[in-house]
Design a protein around this motif. Structure first.
Motif, PDB file in Angstrom:
ATOM      1  N   ASP A  91       5.877 -55.422 -71.515  1.00 14.69           N
ATOM      2  CA  ASP A  91       4.574 -54.961 -71.051  1.00 14.69           C
ATOM      3  C   ASP A  91       4.762 -53.653 -70.300  1.00 14.69           C
ATOM      4  OD1 ASP A  91       1.590 -55.943 -70.647  1.00 14.69           O
ATOM      5  OD2 ASP A  91       2.231 -55.007 -68.769  1.00 14.69           O
ATOM      6  N   ILE A  92       3.766 -52.763 -70.369  1.00 15.88           N
ATOM      7  CA  ILE A  92       3.912 -51.461 -69.721  1.00 15.88           C
ATOM      8  C   ILE A  92       4.000 -51.572 -68.204  1.00 15.88           C
ATOM      9  CG2 ILE A  92       2.760 -50.216 -71.594  1.00 15.88           C
ATOM     10  CD1 ILE A  92       0.303 -49.963 -69.729  1.00 15.88           C
ATOM     11  N   LEU A  93       3.586 -52.702 -67.630  1.00 10.31           N
ATOM     12  CA  LEU A  93       3.568 -52.821 -66.170  1.00 10.31           C
ATOM     13  C   LEU A  93       4.849 -53.406 -65.588  1.00 10.31           C
ATOM     14  CD1 LEU A  93      -0.131 -53.966 -65.668  1.00 10.31           C
ATOM     15  CD2 LEU A  93       0.835 -51.666 -65.497  1.00 10.31           C
ATOM     16  N   VAL A  94       5.816 -53.733 -66.436  1.00 14.15           N
ATOM     17  CA  VAL A  94       7.095 -54.261 -65.945  1.00 14.15           C
ATOM     18  C   VAL A  94       7.755 -53.316 -64.938  1.00 14.15           C
ATOM     19  CG1 VAL A  94       9.472 -54.752 -66.670  1.00 14.15           C
ATOM     20  CG2 VAL A  94       7.549 -55.839 -67.841  1.00 14.15           C
ATOM     21  N   THR A 164      -1.256 -43.522 -66.510  1.00 15.19           N
ATOM     22  CA  THR A 164      -1.763 -44.858 -66.861  1.00 15.19           C
ATOM     23  C   THR A 164      -1.216 -45.906 -65.893  1.00 15.19           C
ATOM     24  OG1 THR A 164      -2.194 -44.380 -69.182  1.00 15.19           O
ATOM     25  CG2 THR A 164      -1.649 -46.663 -68.636  1.00 15.19           C
ATOM     26  N   LEU A 165       0.051 -45.816 -65.541  1.00 16.36           N
ATOM     27  CA  LEU A 165       0.598 -46.748 -64.553  1.00 16.36           C
ATOM     28  C   LEU A 165      -0.115 -46.593 -63.214  1.00 16.36           C
ATOM     29  CD1 LEU A 165       4.436 -46.563 -65.306  1.00 16.36           C
ATOM     30  CD2 LEU A 165       2.715 -48.115 -66.257  1.00 16.36           C
ATOM     31  N   ALA A 166      -0.415 -45.355 -62.845  1.00 16.93           N
ATOM     32  CA  ALA A 166      -1.111 -45.108 -61.576  1.00 16.93           C
ATOM     33  C   ALA A 166      -2.512 -45.712 -61.592  1.00 16.93           C
ATOM     34  CB  ALA A 166      -1.183 -43.612 -61.294  1.00 16.93           C
ATOM     35  N   THR A 167      -3.185 -45.688 -62.745  1.00 16.53           N
ATOM     36  CA  THR A 167      -4.526 -46.268 -62.790  1.00 16.53           C
ATOM     37  C   THR A 167      -4.479 -47.751 -62.446  1.00 16.53           C
ATOM     38  OG1 THR A 167      -4.447 -46.795 -65.167  1.00 16.53           O
ATOM     39  CG2 THR A 167      -5.292 -44.630 -64.553  1.00 16.53           C
ATOM     40  N   GLU A 197       4.736 -38.792 -59.122  1.00 16.01           N
ATOM     41  CA  GLU A 197       6.147 -38.387 -59.076  1.00 16.01           C
ATOM     42  C   GLU A 197       7.064 -39.601 -59.004  1.00 16.01           C
ATOM     43  OE1 GLU A 197       6.273 -35.822 -55.711  1.00 16.01           O
ATOM     44  OE2 GLU A 197       5.218 -34.166 -56.727  1.00 16.01           O
ATOM     45  N   ARG A 198       6.689 -40.573 -58.180  1.00 17.60           N
ATOM     46  CA  ARG A 198       7.518 -41.781 -58.054  1.00 17.60           C
ATOM     47  C   ARG A 198       7.497 -42.599 -59.350  1.00 17.60           C
ATOM     48  NH1 ARG A 198       8.010 -43.986 -51.915  1.00 17.60           N
ATOM     49  NH2 ARG A 198       8.341 -41.925 -50.978  1.00 17.60           N
ATOM     50  N   ALA A 199       6.331 -42.667 -59.968  1.00 23.96           N
ATOM     51  CA  ALA A 199       6.244 -43.372 -61.240  1.00 23.96           C
ATOM     52  C   ALA A 199       7.066 -42.665 -62.314  1.00 23.96           C
ATOM     53  CB  ALA A 199       4.785 -43.476 -61.681  1.00 23.96           C
ATOM     54  N   THR A 200       7.073 -41.343 -62.297  1.00 28.36           N
ATOM     55  CA  THR A 200       7.833 -40.571 -63.278  1.00 28.36           C
ATOM     56  C   THR A 200       9.322 -40.851 -63.168  1.00 28.36           C
ATOM     57  OG1 THR A 200       6.170 -38.806 -63.296  1.00 28.36           O
ATOM     58  CG2 THR A 200       8.374 -38.232 -64.089  1.00 28.36           C
ATOM     59  N   LYS A 201       9.837 -40.824 -61.958  1.00 27.98           N
ATOM     60  CA  LYS A 201      11.268 -41.108 -61.758  1.00 27.98           C
ATOM     61  C   LYS A 201      11.597 -42.523 -62.243  1.00 27.98           C
ATOM     62  CE  LYS A 201      15.479 -40.495 -60.093  1.00 27.98           C
ATOM     63  NZ  LYS A 201      16.093 -41.813 -60.328  1.00 27.98           N
ATOM     64  N   THR A 202      10.735 -43.461 -61.947  1.00 23.68           N
ATOM     65  CA  THR A 202      10.947 -44.848 -62.378  1.00 23.68           C
ATOM     66  C   THR A 202      10.965 -44.946 -63.902  1.00 23.68           C
ATOM     67  OG1 THR A 202       9.952 -45.761 -60.370  1.00 23.68           O
ATOM     68  CG2 THR A 202       9.993 -47.185 -62.306  1.00 23.68           C
ATOM     69  N   TRP A 224      -4.813 -44.738 -70.673  1.00 18.90           N
ATOM     70  CA  TRP A 224      -6.040 -44.415 -69.938  1.00 18.90           C
ATOM     71  C   TRP A 224      -6.171 -42.948 -69.566  1.00 18.90           C
ATOM     72  CZ3 TRP A 224      -8.289 -48.086 -71.778  1.00 18.90           C
ATOM     73  CH2 TRP A 224      -7.860 -49.410 -71.694  1.00 18.90           C
ATOM     74  N   ALA A 225      -5.278 -42.101 -70.055  1.00 20.05           N
ATOM     75  CA  ALA A 225      -5.422 -40.654 -69.817  1.00 20.05           C
ATOM     76  C   ALA A 225      -6.652 -40.105 -70.529  1.00 20.05           C
ATOM     77  CB  ALA A 225      -4.174 -39.912 -70.272  1.00 20.05           C
TER      78      ALA A 225
END
Length: 358
Positions: A91-94, A164-167, A197-202, A224-225
C-alpha cells in the motif's frame, strides 16, 4: 556520477533477476514491441475470490506486512490473468506509517490517520525511517515474489509521491476536496514544504530498498496531485517527484508516474523525468501522443467501469485504444485507475486476452 563508483552501478544491474517476457521493460525504454504489454492497476484485489480468501483470517495491513501472504497476493493475477508484469502487493501508505503516524484501515472508510499532521510541530515529530528496519517486510515480499515468478515476467515496485502522501497525512483520511492540505498550502506553505521534503527523503530510501530487493521498475503514484492547478503542481508536487526520479536514476530501473486527473498537468508531468507517463481515462490518447515526446513511454487509459459492461462493449473500447496508439513505441496497456471490486475475474481475463491477441 555523484561519487558513486561504476562498479556499484553495474552490480545493481546484475542483481536484477532476468525475465523471459520483457515486453514491459522494452516499452519502458521506448523500444518497439510485438504488441503492447498489459497489466492492471490494483490487479490483485477485492474482485478476486482468491484474494478474499487470503484476507479472510487477517487484516489488510497484516497481509501487506507478511511477506509470504503479500507474495501470494502478488502472484494471483500472474497465475489467473496471465498479465505481462507483476506489481508487489503493498500500500502507498506503508512508508508513512514508518514515519511515525498510526495507520488504520477499515472496510468502509479505507485508510485513516487518527493523529493527522496539522502543525509544524507535527511535521518535526515525524522521523525519516530506516527502510529495512521499518519496512523490510516489503523487501522480503519482493524477494519471495521474484522467487515464485521464477523469471517469467518483471516485477514492479511502487510508492506514493510526496504530495499524495502529504494529502493523507494532513487530511487524515481520503478527502473529496483536499481542503485541509490546501489550507496549509495557502496559509503555511513553509510547513507543507518541510513535510514534502521529509516525505521525499523517506520515499527515496524506501524505493532504493525495493531496488536492492530485486524490482525491475517502479511506479510513483501521485494520485491526488490532480487536485492541484498547474501552478501549484509545479511548486508543491513536481519538484519532489523530480528529486526522487533523479535520486533513483543511478539504480538502473525504469520509472513510471501516475496522476489521477492529469489532463491539465501532462506538460509538467513530463518534466518529472520518469520513463513512462501513465494517464487516466479522461484524456484523449491522440492528444497525449502529441504532448508526450517520442522516446517516452505512455501507459493507460481504459475506463475501469468498461469492465462492468458487456464483452462486446469492452472489446470495442480496447480496439479503439489500440488503434489510437498503433505505431507508438513504448506503449503499455493499463486502466486509467484501479480495477473496481465489482469486476468479474472473467472480464479481467478477457481484457488481457484482447490485448495479448492484438
Amino acid at each position: 556520477m555523484n561519487g558513486i563508483p561504476i562498479s556499484i552501478k553495474t552490480e545493481r544491474k546484475k542483481m536484477r533477476p532476468s525475465v523471459k517476457n520483457d515486453l514491459f521493460l522494452k516499452a519502458c525504454r521506448g523500444e518497439a514491441t510485438s504488441r503492447p504489454p498489459i497489466w492492471i492497476m490494483r490487479q490483485a484485489g477485492r474482485y478476486m475470490p482468491e484474494y478474499q480468501a487470503l484476507r479472510k483470517n487477517t487484516t489488510f495491513l497484516n497481509l501487506c506486512k507478511t511477506p509470504d501472504l503479500a507474495a501470494s497476493a502478488t502472484l494471483l493475477p500472474v497465475d489467473m490473468l496471465g498479465i505481462d508484469v507483476a506489481i508487489i502487493f503493498s500500500d502507498i501508505l506503508v512508508p508513512v506509517e514508518a514515519m511515525g503516524l498510526e495507520l488504520i484501515f477499515s472496510e468502509k472508510k479505507g485508510p485513516s490517520f487518527p493523529s493527522p499532521v496539522r502543525t509544524r510541530k507535527d511535521v518535526e515529530a515525524l522521523c525519516t525511517p530506516d527502510p529495512l528496519e521499518k519496512t523490510g517486510f516489503v523487501a522480503q515480499a519482493i524477494k519471495e515474489s521474484n522467487r515464485r515468478i521464477d523469471g517469467r515476467i518483471p516485477l514492479i515496485g511502487f510508492s506514493g509521491s510526496p504530495f499524495t502522501l502529504a494529502t493523507y497525512m494532513v487530511e487524515g483520511e481520503i478527502s473529496k476536496d483536499f481542503s485541509r492540505v490546501k489550507k496549509m498550502m495557502f496559509q503555511d506553505p513553509d510547513t507543507l514544504h518541510l513535510l514534502l521534503e521529509r516525505a521525499t527523503k523517506t520515499v527515496i530510501d524506501y524505493l532504493k530498498m525495493q531496488v536492492d530487493a530485486g524490482i525491475h521498475a517502479y511506479q510513483l503514484f501521485d494520485t491526488w496531485a490532480g487536485s492541484l492547478n498547474p501552478v501549484h503542481y509545479r511548486e508543491f508536487a513536481l519538484p519532489y517527484t523530480k528529486k526522487i526520479v533523479e535520486a533513483l536514476s543511478r539504480e538502473g530501473v525504469p520509472s513510471l508516474l501516475y496522476v489521477n486527473g492529469s489532463c491539465a498537468l501532462l506538460p509538467d508531468m513530463i518534466q518529472a523525468g520518469t520513463d513512462v507517463i501513465s494517464v487516466d481515462w479522461r484524456v484523449s490518447l491522440p492528444m497525449v501522443r502529441n504532448i508526450i515526446p517520442e522516446g517516452k513511454g505512455i501507459q493507460g487509459n481504459l475506463d475501469p467501469v468498461s469492465l462492468l459492461g458487456t464483452s462486446e462493449a469492452l472489446k470495442k473500447e480496447v480496439h479503439r485504444i489500440l488503434a489510437e496508439m498503433k505505431g507508438r513505441k513504448g506503449y503499455i496497456f493499463n486502466l486509467g485507475h484501479g480495477i473496481l471490486p465489482e469486476t468479474s475475474v472473467s472480464m479481467a481475463q478477457y481484457l488481457v486476452k484482447l490485448v495479448q491477441e492484438s
